[in-house]
Design a protein around this motif. Structure first.
Motif, PDB file in Angstrom:
ATOM      1  N   ASP A  41       0.829  -1.207   0.000  1.00 31.09           N
ATOM      2  CA  ASP A  41       0.000   0.000   0.000  1.00 31.09           C
ATOM      3  C   ASP A  41       0.860   1.252   0.000  1.00 31.09           C
ATOM      4  N   ASP A  77      -9.518  -0.001  -1.751  1.00 31.48           N
ATOM      5  CA  ASP A  77      -9.159  -0.980  -0.713  1.00 31.48           C
ATOM      6  C   ASP A  77      -8.133  -0.396   0.264  1.00 31.48           C
ATOM      7  N   TYR A  79      -7.949   2.669   1.172  1.00 32.19           N
ATOM      8  CA  TYR A  79      -8.473   3.848   1.874  1.00 32.19           C
ATOM      9  C   TYR A  79      -8.341   3.642   3.380  1.00 32.19           C
ATOM     10  N   PRO A  80      -7.763   4.602   4.115  1.00 34.94           N
ATOM     11  CA  PRO A  80      -7.489   4.406   5.546  1.00 34.94           C
ATOM     12  C   PRO A  80      -8.756   4.119   6.350  1.00 34.94           C
ATOM     13  N   SER A  81      -8.700   3.079   7.154  1.00 31.67           N
ATOM     14  CA  SER A  81      -9.817   2.784   8.052  1.00 31.67           C
ATOM     15  C   SER A  81      -9.797   3.686   9.281  1.00 31.67           C
ATOM     16  N   ASN A  82      -8.634   4.252   9.555  1.00 35.13           N
ATOM     17  CA  ASN A  82      -8.486   5.178  10.680  1.00 35.13           C
ATOM     18  C   ASN A  82      -8.535   6.614  10.151  1.00 35.13           C
ATOM     19  N   ILE A 208     -15.472   9.449  12.047  1.00 35.45           N
ATOM     20  CA  ILE A 208     -15.744   8.253  11.232  1.00 35.45           C
ATOM     21  C   ILE A 208     -16.783   8.562  10.162  1.00 35.45           C
ATOM     22  N   ASP A 212     -16.103   8.268   6.191  1.00 33.39           N
ATOM     23  CA  ASP A 212     -16.928   7.404   5.335  1.00 33.39           C
ATOM     24  C   ASP A 212     -17.530   8.199   4.174  1.00 33.39           C
ATOM     25  N   LYS A 215     -14.942   8.801   1.547  1.00 35.32           N
ATOM     26  CA  LYS A 215     -14.685   7.602   0.741  1.00 35.32           C
ATOM     27  C   LYS A 215     -15.758   7.443  -0.336  1.00 35.32           C
TER      28      LYS A 215
END
Length: 789
Positions: A41, A77, A79-82, A208, A212, A215
């Motif tokens: 990544d 895929d 894309y930062p989850s945090n 969050i 989201d 994204k």
């Protein structure tokens, strides 16, 4: 367009436009990218950021690469989850980059819905990033215990507390200033239509949600790039324009060097201070939302009346305007008044018998780079006053063209918050001729007033504070596109127009833009104040324009006043009685303007003055200079020095200067100056009647002053006026007034000159020529240079 040179992973030569225009080069680039898809990544992020470092390269690759869908999938895929990792990720770079790219594409490539989404998403990204940074960098706590205690008020209390007397009811009392600690900037959250989080948990949940949403926007952008319809525009943007830009670069650099040399030689504020769009652009009042509010003359008048007669009702009106500015559209807030044929006009219900009538309009943003939706308020009416005039207004607005109608949305469904959409600026406006409605004379007058005469100003903090203080000030209103061109023009310009078309207003707004731009740029710098002079013939007009300019400045200053200052101002305005003074009755030594041009200081600018006063100020300096030089020459002659060596040409110049000085001294005697009134009373009756028969004295005087003595060609004449042969041979097209009577007019001119010489008098043209001849000789103009005239 510059070639990509700042790449950390990819080689710039591999992705240079010249290479990608060739099939072999394009194949090599695809091979390089294939290897990036199987990497980590971190390698993917570096690849994406490298592609974004060259304008239009990323979107070009996506539009032509067969494996582009795989790259899009990898980007999503990764894309930062945090949310804390978004700022330094390639996703952040892509969001900012693609929001600009898609926004600048020609509007015809997209449907209206897609255009609106692109504009709204661009605004969301611009607002979301600062809010996300605050959420991740601030320590949020509960309202009762933490250092960031919430400061919230009831909505109605917040907007109407200035108009309604009585007790205040706050949801949360403000803590003592020393107890509040750090304060969180609420502006980013208001722009997102979000409440400031009251705890760390709420802040984390909001971060969050924002991540989201970003994204979702990123996926929307990437899906648009895969549309085959955009492949050709992206290819043209990257491959065809680069070489043209590179070819122009040396010329641009050369022009920059020349411009830099000119600027460096200036000792004044020009051209460092120029009228800029932002200088005449104002945000909504504090606490209002992203929908810019433009309120018309009639609505402003009604709101001022309510602040004096019914403060509670005025507070209700302001509250409703604030709701609309925050994008709260409901059945009560947006009921359509006109039919479906034209542009929608809405009413918002405020009380049983009180309505706010408005329209969703498009206005340029502060930088002029986009058009953004705004709310234009036409008026505040009772239910019975809302008539069929709105059908005519909607039909008239529909005549602005198909694109304007496309960008003007239908009624928003209720129950949600809608941010304003933005669009690329419309370069051409095709007006459509529609069948006019049959209206009464009264309705036609009202239609003309709302669409032509009324001025629309931003509901800014200065505007609101003016209502609170009951202060009669003028506010900067929204300019038309044609007026903006004049105000933003950085060079000299010549504006033609009939009376009442706005020539003086645009000139005044340009002065205000320069003044405010200087104020906005001088923080921490030593930039000199721009020296602006407004010159007119009428003393009354000069006084009125200065008064209007002062009121505009006062309206700008109101935005920074505290509530206590506004209360004091309101008390003063309640008891103050305006003193009526005729400008012509004020002695010149009490006008505040110095008698000499060289005595002007920074506090005198911008200066509003008549041409006659400005000329006499220059005269006073010239007279002083000439008399001083005569004294020095006399001393030199007594010593037998350089005065004896002066050549013949210098003597001639000196005699001319002395003759001019004598004339200047005479200008201080009102009896020796020929005005038009003097001309018509004491000259015209003494001219031979066969010459004056059938002629108007004012037209003849204008021909003398404006053509024979005042034209540009007269400057090259030794006598200061055109001879008979030159005058009679002037082109009839540019000088049509006396085409068949020029010999008669010149005979009158000779009679005028003869009589004027006998009376030892002079006119405005004589004085102007004398000033120019003197200043072009050995006498220099005293005082600092003027930046804008």
């Amino acid at each position: 367009m510059p070639r990509p040179t700042k790449m950390s992973l990819l080689h710039p030569h591999t992705f240079a436009p010249g290479r990608l225009a060739d099939s072999d080069g394009l194949s090599d680039a695809f091979t390089t990218l294939e290897s990036c898809l199987v990497g980590s990544d971190t390698r993917l992020n570096s690849t994406v950021q490298d592609l974004c470092s060259a304008p239009h390269l990323f979107e070009f690759i996506i539009s032509v690469w067969p494996s582009a869908a795989s790259l899009v999938a990898r980007i999503l895929d990764a894309y930062p989850s945090n949310p804390a990792l978004i700022h330094n990720s390639s996703a952040n770079a892509l969001l900012v980059h693609l929001s600009d790219v898609l926004f600048t594409l020609p509007p015809h490539l997209f449907s209206t819905d897609v255009l609106r989404d692109i504009g709204q998403y661009k605004v969301y990204i611009e607002n979301a990033m600062p809010a996300l940074s605050l959420l991740l960098s601030s320590d949020f706590a509960t309202p009762d215990t933490g250092p960031h205690a919430l400061v919230a008020e009831d909505d109605e209390e917040e907007v109407s507390r200035f108009f309604v007397s009585g007790k205040k009811h706050n949801k949360y009392r403000r803590k003592n200033k020393n107890e509040r600690g750090l304060v969180i900037d609420v502006a980013p959250f208001r722009k997102l239509q979000e409440q400031v989080p009251s705890s760390a948990e709420a802040a984390a949940q909001m971060a969050i949600r924002i991540a989201d949403k970003l994204k979702v926007i990123l996926q929307y952008y990437l899906d648009l790039l895969l549309d085959p319809m955009l492949a050709q525009p992206f290819s043209d943007a990257y491959l065809l324009t680069v070489d043209e830009e590179a070819a122009r670069a040396p010329k641009v650099e050369q022009r920059r060097k020349v411009a830099t040399e000119v600027i460096e030689t200036q000792s004044s504020a020009y051209p460092k201070v120029q009228p800029i769009n932002a200088a005449l652009y104002f945000d909504n009042a504090d606490g209002f939302g992203d929908w810019r509010i433009l309120i018309g003359t009639d609505a402003t008048k009604k709101l001022r009346e309510l602040t004096k007669s019914d403060r509670k009702k005025a507070g209700i009106v302001v509250k409703k305007i604030k709701q609309l500015s925050n994008g709260h559209f409901s059945e009560d807030n947006q009921k359509r008044l006109n039919g479906s044929a034209g542009v929608p006009v809405y009413e918002a219900k405020m009380q049983r018998d009180l309505r706010l009538v408005y329209q969703i309009d498009l206005v340029p943003d502060n930088d002029g780079g986009r058009d953004i939706q705004a709310i234009k308020i036409y008026g505040i009416y009772t239910h019975t006053q809302v008539n069929r005039i709105w059908d005519a207004i909607g039909q008239h607005l529909a005549g602005k063209g198909k694109e304007y109608r496309r960008r003007n949305p239908p009624t928003f469904p209720g129950g949600d918050i809608y941010p304003p959409a933005c669009f690329p600026p419309e370069t051409t406006q095709t007006e459509v001729k529609l069948t006019p409605l049959v209206l009464s004379d009264t309705d036609m007058d009202e239609l003309h007033s709302l669409l032509v005469l009324d001025k629309y100003v931003t509901f800014s903090q200065g505007f609101l504070n003016g209502l609170i203080a009951n202060h009669d000030v003028e506010h900067v209103f929204e300019l038309t596109p044609q007026e903006r061109v004049i105000v933003d023009c950085k060079a000299s310009c010549y504006v033609l127009g009939r009376s009442g078309t706005g020539k003086t207003t645009t000139m005044l707004f340009k002065m205000l833009g320069i003044q405010r731009a200087w104020e906005m740029q001088t923080s921490g710098t030593a930039m000199p104040k721009p020296r602006q002079i407004f010159v007119t013939k009428s003393r009354v007009l000069a006084s009125k324009v200065e008064e209007y300019f002062t009121k505009l400045l006062e309206s700008l200053a109101l935005a920074g006043y505290s509530l206590e200052q506004l209360k004091q101002m309101k008390d003063r305005n309640t008891t103050q009685v305006e003193e009526l003074v005729d400008p012509d009755d004020v002695p010149e030594d009490q006008s505040g303007i110095p008698m000499r041009y060289s005595a002007l200081e920074a506090n005198h600018f911008p200066l509003f003055v008549t041409f006659d006063k400005l000329a006499r100020m220059i005269v006073a300096d010239i007279v002083t200079e000439i008399l001083s030089r005569k004294d020095k020459d006399r001393e030199a002659q007594d010593r037998g020095s350089e005065a004896q060596d002066m050549d013949h040409e210098a003597h001639e110049k000196e005699r001319e200067a002395q003759r001019a000085a004598k004339l200047f001294i005479e200008t201080y005697d009102p009896e020796s100056f020929v005005t038009y009134d003097t001309f018509s009373r004491t000259y015209w009756p003494h001219f031979p009647q066969p010459l004056t028969k059938g002629l108007e004295s004012w037209l003849v005087y204008s021909e003398f002053m404006g053509i024979i003595k005042g034209s540009e060609r007269s400057l090259s004449c030794y006598s200061g006026f055109l001879d008979e042969e030159t005058y009679c041979s002037l082109p009839s097209r540019s000088n049509p007034t006396f085409v068949t009577q020029r010999k008669t007019i010149y005979a009158l001119f000779e009679a005028y000159c003869k009589l004027k010489m006998q009376r030892r008098q002079h006119d405005v043209a004589d004085r102007t020529h004398a000033i120019l001849n003197t200043l072009l000789g050995e006498t220099s103009l005293k005082g600092q240079q003027i930046d804008y005239l």
